[in-house]
Write a protein that holds these residues in place. Structure first.
Motif, PDB file in Angstrom:
ATOM      1  N   GLU A  10       0.826  -1.203   0.000  1.00  0.00           N
ATOM      2  CA  GLU A  10       0.000   0.000   0.000  1.00  0.00           C
ATOM      3  C   GLU A  10       0.862   1.255   0.000  1.00  0.00           C
ATOM      4  O   GLU A  10       1.937   1.284   0.607  1.00  0.00           O
ATOM      5  CB  GLU A  10      -0.882  -0.021   1.252  1.00  0.00           C
ATOM      6  N   CYS A  11       0.409   2.309  -0.680  1.00  0.00           N
ATOM      7  CA  CYS A  11       1.126   3.580  -0.638  1.00  0.00           C
ATOM      8  C   CYS A  11       0.722   4.358   0.612  1.00  0.00           C
ATOM      9  O   CYS A  11      -0.299   4.079   1.246  1.00  0.00           O
ATOM     10  CB  CYS A  11       0.871   4.399  -1.900  1.00  0.00           C
ATOM     11  N   LEU A  12       1.509   5.361   0.971  1.00  0.00           N
ATOM     12  CA  LEU A  12       1.290   6.082   2.223  1.00  0.00           C
ATOM     13  C   LEU A  12       0.013   6.913   2.194  1.00  0.00           C
ATOM     14  O   LEU A  12      -0.667   7.039   3.215  1.00  0.00           O
ATOM     15  CB  LEU A  12       2.492   6.971   2.536  1.00  0.00           C
ATOM     16  N   THR A  13      -0.337   7.493   1.045  1.00  0.00           N
ATOM     17  CA  THR A  13      -1.569   8.274   0.980  1.00  0.00           C
ATOM     18  C   THR A  13      -2.787   7.382   1.205  1.00  0.00           C
ATOM     19  O   THR A  13      -3.752   7.769   1.863  1.00  0.00           O
ATOM     20  CB  THR A  13      -1.697   8.999  -0.374  1.00  0.00           C
ATOM     21  N   SER A  14      -2.753   6.171   0.664  1.00  0.00           N
ATOM     22  CA  SER A  14      -3.847   5.218   0.872  1.00  0.00           C
ATOM     23  C   SER A  14      -3.926   4.798   2.338  1.00  0.00           C
ATOM     24  O   SER A  14      -5.013   4.723   2.918  1.00  0.00           O
ATOM     25  CB  SER A  14      -3.644   3.993  -0.019  1.00  0.00           C
ATOM     26  N   TYR A  15      -2.767   4.546   2.937  1.00  0.00           N
ATOM     27  CA  TYR A  15      -2.738   4.153   4.351  1.00  0.00           C
ATOM     28  C   TYR A  15      -3.307   5.267   5.226  1.00  0.00           C
ATOM     29  O   TYR A  15      -4.097   5.017   6.144  1.00  0.00           O
ATOM     30  CB  TYR A  15      -1.302   3.841   4.763  1.00  0.00           C
ATOM     31  N   PHE A  16      -2.917   6.497   4.929  1.00  0.00           N
ATOM     32  CA  PHE A  16      -3.413   7.645   5.684  1.00  0.00           C
ATOM     33  C   PHE A  16      -4.928   7.752   5.576  1.00  0.00           C
ATOM     34  O   PHE A  16      -5.630   7.988   6.566  1.00  0.00           O
ATOM     35  CB  PHE A  16      -2.733   8.913   5.144  1.00  0.00           C
ATOM     36  N   SER A  17      -5.465   7.542   4.373  1.00  0.00           N
ATOM     37  CA  SER A  17      -6.909   7.607   4.171  1.00  0.00           C
ATOM     38  C   SER A  17      -7.624   6.491   4.926  1.00  0.00           C
ATOM     39  O   SER A  17      -8.690   6.707   5.522  1.00  0.00           O
ATOM     40  CB  SER A  17      -7.222   7.525   2.673  1.00  0.00           C
ATOM     41  N   ARG A  18      -7.050   5.300   4.946  1.00  0.00           N
ATOM     42  CA  ARG A  18      -7.689   4.190   5.660  1.00  0.00           C
ATOM     43  C   ARG A  18      -7.627   4.380   7.179  1.00  0.00           C
ATOM     44  O   ARG A  18      -8.530   3.966   7.901  1.00  0.00           O
ATOM     45  CB  ARG A  18      -7.037   2.862   5.267  1.00  0.00           C
ATOM     46  N   VAL A  19      -6.558   5.013   7.672  1.00  0.00           N
ATOM     47  CA  VAL A  19      -6.486   5.331   9.108  1.00  0.00           C
ATOM     48  C   VAL A  19      -7.594   6.322   9.470  1.00  0.00           C
ATOM     49  O   VAL A  19      -8.259   6.181  10.497  1.00  0.00           O
ATOM     50  CB  VAL A  19      -5.099   5.907   9.473  1.00  0.00           C
ATOM     51  N   ALA A  20      -7.800   7.329   8.600  1.00  0.00           N
ATOM     52  CA  ALA A  20      -8.878   8.287   8.835  1.00  0.00           C
ATOM     53  C   ALA A  20     -10.234   7.587   8.837  1.00  0.00           C
ATOM     54  O   ALA A  20     -11.080   7.842   9.714  1.00  0.00           O
ATOM     55  CB  ALA A  20      -8.844   9.379   7.769  1.00  0.00           C
ATOM     56  N   GLN A  21     -10.435   6.693   7.892  1.00  0.00           N
ATOM     57  CA  GLN A  21     -11.704   5.970   7.801  1.00  0.00           C
ATOM     58  C   GLN A  21     -11.925   5.103   9.036  1.00  0.00           C
ATOM     59  O   GLN A  21     -13.052   4.987   9.538  1.00  0.00           O
ATOM     60  CB  GLN A  21     -11.717   5.094   6.541  1.00  0.00           C
ATOM     61  N   ALA A  22     -10.859   4.498   9.569  1.00  0.00           N
ATOM     62  CA  ALA A  22     -10.977   3.667  10.761  1.00  0.00           C
ATOM     63  C   ALA A  22     -11.416   4.473  11.976  1.00  0.00           C
ATOM     64  O   ALA A  22     -12.022   3.928  12.910  1.00  0.00           O
ATOM     65  CB  ALA A  22      -9.643   2.978  11.049  1.00  0.00           C
ATOM     66  N   HIS A  23     -11.133   5.786  11.958  1.00  0.00           N
ATOM     67  CA  HIS A  23     -11.536   6.663  13.068  1.00  0.00           C
ATOM     68  C   HIS A  23     -12.802   7.455  12.743  1.00  0.00           C
ATOM     69  O   HIS A  23     -13.183   8.349  13.515  1.00  0.00           O
ATOM     70  CB  HIS A  23     -10.404   7.630  13.405  1.00  0.00           C
ATOM     71  N   SER A  24     -13.428   7.127  11.608  1.00  0.00           N
ATOM     72  CA  SER A  24     -14.680   7.781  11.199  1.00  0.00           C
ATOM     73  C   SER A  24     -14.536   9.286  11.058  1.00  0.00           C
ATOM     74  O   SER A  24     -15.430  10.059  11.410  1.00  0.00           O
ATOM     75  CB  SER A  24     -15.805   7.448  12.198  1.00  0.00           C
ATOM     76  N   VAL A  25     -13.385   9.714  10.534  1.00  0.00           N
ATOM     77  CA  VAL A  25     -13.173  11.130  10.227  1.00  0.00           C
ATOM     78  C   VAL A  25     -12.657  11.222   8.797  1.00  0.00           C
ATOM     79  O   VAL A  25     -12.213  10.227   8.209  1.00  0.00           O
ATOM     80  CB  VAL A  25     -12.164  11.797  11.189  1.00  0.00           C
ATOM     81  N   THR A  26     -12.710  12.391   8.219  1.00  0.00           N
ATOM     82  CA  THR A  26     -12.208  12.577   6.858  1.00  0.00           C
ATOM     83  C   THR A  26     -10.688  12.735   6.891  1.00  0.00           C
ATOM     84  O   THR A  26     -10.117  13.154   7.908  1.00  0.00           O
ATOM     85  CB  THR A  26     -12.819  13.821   6.212  1.00  0.00           C
ATOM     86  N   PRO A  27     -10.009  12.393   5.794  1.00  0.00           N
ATOM     87  CA  PRO A  27      -8.562  12.629   5.744  1.00  0.00           C
ATOM     88  C   PRO A  27      -8.202  14.095   5.984  1.00  0.00           C
ATOM     89  O   PRO A  27      -7.178  14.383   6.601  1.00  0.00           O
ATOM     90  CB  PRO A  27      -8.199  12.195   4.318  1.00  0.00           C
ATOM     91  N   GLY A  28      -9.047  15.008   5.492  1.00  0.00           N
ATOM     92  CA  GLY A  28      -8.773  16.425   5.719  1.00  0.00           C
ATOM     93  C   GLY A  28      -8.796  16.789   7.188  1.00  0.00           C
ATOM     94  O   GLY A  28      -7.934  17.532   7.677  1.00  0.00           O
ATOM     95  N   ALA A  29      -9.760  16.269   7.921  1.00  0.00           N
ATOM     96  CA  ALA A  29      -9.846  16.551   9.358  1.00  0.00           C
ATOM     97  C   ALA A  29      -8.674  15.941  10.109  1.00  0.00           C
ATOM     98  O   ALA A  29      -8.101  16.560  11.011  1.00  0.00           O
ATOM     99  CB  ALA A  29     -11.170  16.018   9.908  1.00  0.00           C
ATOM    100  N   LEU A  30      -8.295  14.722   9.731  1.00  0.00           N
ATOM    101  CA  LEU A  30      -7.176  14.064  10.406  1.00  0.00           C
ATOM    102  C   LEU A  30      -5.873  14.812  10.153  1.00  0.00           C
ATOM    103  O   LEU A  30      -5.046  14.974  11.061  1.00  0.00           O
ATOM    104  CB  LEU A  30      -7.056  12.616   9.914  1.00  0.00           C
ATOM    105  N   HIS A  31      -5.697  15.285   8.931  1.00  0.00           N
ATOM    106  CA  HIS A  31      -4.490  16.052   8.612  1.00  0.00           C
ATOM    107  C   HIS A  31      -4.444  17.350   9.397  1.00  0.00           C
ATOM    108  O   HIS A  31      -3.410  17.705   9.971  1.00  0.00           O
ATOM    109  CB  HIS A  31      -4.445  16.339   7.106  1.00  0.00           C
ATOM    110  N   HIS A  32      -5.570  18.060   9.463  1.00  0.00           N
ATOM    111  CA  HIS A  32      -5.603  19.371  10.113  1.00  0.00           C
ATOM    112  C   HIS A  32      -5.446  19.261  11.632  1.00  0.00           C
ATOM    113  O   HIS A  32      -4.712  20.051  12.245  1.00  0.00           O
ATOM    114  CB  HIS A  32      -6.910  20.085   9.771  1.00  0.00           C
ATOM    115  N   HIS A  33      -6.113  18.289  12.243  1.00  0.00           N
ATOM    116  CA  HIS A  33      -6.148  18.217  13.709  1.00  0.00           C
ATOM    117  C   HIS A  33      -5.048  17.367  14.320  1.00  0.00           C
ATOM    118  O   HIS A  33      -4.762  17.504  15.520  1.00  0.00           O
ATOM    119  CB  HIS A  33      -7.510  17.683  14.171  1.00  0.00           C
ATOM    120  N   GLU A  34      -4.419  16.484  13.533  1.00  0.00           N
ATOM    121  CA  GLU A  34      -3.417  15.606  14.120  1.00  0.00           C
ATOM    122  C   GLU A  34      -2.052  15.716  13.440  1.00  0.00           C
ATOM    123  O   GLU A  34      -1.049  15.961  14.097  1.00  0.00           O
ATOM    124  CB  GLU A  34      -3.899  14.142  14.067  1.00  0.00           C
TER     125      GLU A  34
END
Length: 304
Positions: A39-63
């Motif tokens: 898996e590429c890192l952008t995909s992994y980041f998106s799946r981590v966001a999905q696992a926490h029920s937040v959008t990738p944009g929110a996860l990037h901004h807040h964490e």
């Protein structure tokens, strides 16, 4: 009570157990780790966001931004293929990739995320013509994973500019949504992997109408060449998990010397489709070929 009676009872160990440190985010395992379809890192980041029920944009901004990840817009799309958004650097070899590997690694307590990028090949591959500016995907792969109940993700293989076919289904990678015909960014700000960032519809279907040349810097060649090239790059990605790497600068210089000694600098340059000056610089070790040239070298020498 006699001492003999005490021997029939178990002894309790009152030592406090060692509790490993907790991670801020889920310690999600990357898909395909150790394989050519890692898996590429952008995909992994998106799946981590999905696992926490937040959008990738929110996860990037807040964490992630708190841990040094890039503060620029990470959700852009290089539509004309010559405009590279910051997002393409997340899976690449430079500082953006290193920052995201560090930030996501701290949050998930994982120290192996560099293999989700091209960082292991940083010493060999220059950044030009390495990563594409828009998302690419094999609709057959997406559909087969979804139907089998497997995680839908984006392999690192699909993010490389030189890869234009799926080597497993021998199918051209798509570069536009089959429903709205728009290109996709490498990381959706408000959408999950496998869904269009614009119309939110499933990307696994294939309308057969796509214009890859519009969003590709490299010209598409014959299907046989493209499938071979994709297979070779897949093997290269898998080889990155070896330590030490299977290819070094010294070995590369030896290949260039062998080619120029055999054909002569000018003739060898014509075979590779580059200038004689470039070949001379590679021979001296002053510069290194770009990934498309590595494929030409492999073809000339009939090696992987």
């Amino acid at each position: 009570m006699r001492n003999d009676d005490l021997a029939t009872y178990e002894t309790w160990d009152m030592t406090a157990p060692v509790v490993p440190p907790r991670s801020r985010l889920f310690n999600l395992s990357p898909v395909g780790f150790g394989t050519s379809l890692v898996e590429c890192l952008t995909s992994y980041f998106s799946r981590v966001a999905q696992a926490h029920s937040v959008t990738p944009g929110a996860l990037h901004h807040h964490e992630l931004m708190k841990h040094g990840a890039c503060r620029r817009n990470m959700f852009g799309c290089g539509v004309d293929a010559r405009t590279r958004s910051s997002t393409s650097g997340i899976n690449a070899t430079g500082g953006v990739a290193a920052d995201f590997v560090s930030a996501i690694g701290k949050l998930t307590a994982r120290n192996d995320l560099r293999y989700l990028t091209m960082i292991p090949w940083k010493s060999l591959f220059p950044s030009p013509l390495l990563m594409r500016g828009v998302a690419a995907w094999c609709p057959v792969c997406l559909t087969s994973w979804e139907q089998a109940g497997k995680p839908v993700y984006v392999p690192l293989l699909w993010t490389l500019e030189v890869v234009k076919f799926c080597p497993y289904h021998r199918h051209p990678l798509r570069l536009t949504c089959p429903h709205c015909s728009l290109p996709q960014p490498l990381l959706g700000q408000c959408s999950w992997v496998g869904f269009c960032t614009r119309c939110r519809r499933w990307l696994g279907s294939d309308s057969g109408k796509d214009d890859p040349q519009r969003y590709s810097v490299l010209h598409q060649e014959s299907p046989d060449w493209e499938i071979w090239a994709a297979s070779q790059v897949g093997d290269l990605i898998k080889a990155a998990f070896h330590n030490p790497p299977l290819l070094t600068r010294e070995q590369l210089s030896q290949l260039i010397r062998a080619g120029t000694d055999l054909e002569g600098p000018s003739s060898f340059a014509r075979i590779l489709g580059v200038s004689a000056t470039s070949v001379c610089k590679w021979r001296m070790g002053a510069k290194h070929p770009m990934l498309p040239v590595y494929l030409r070298l492999a073809r000339v020498f009939n090696v992987t």
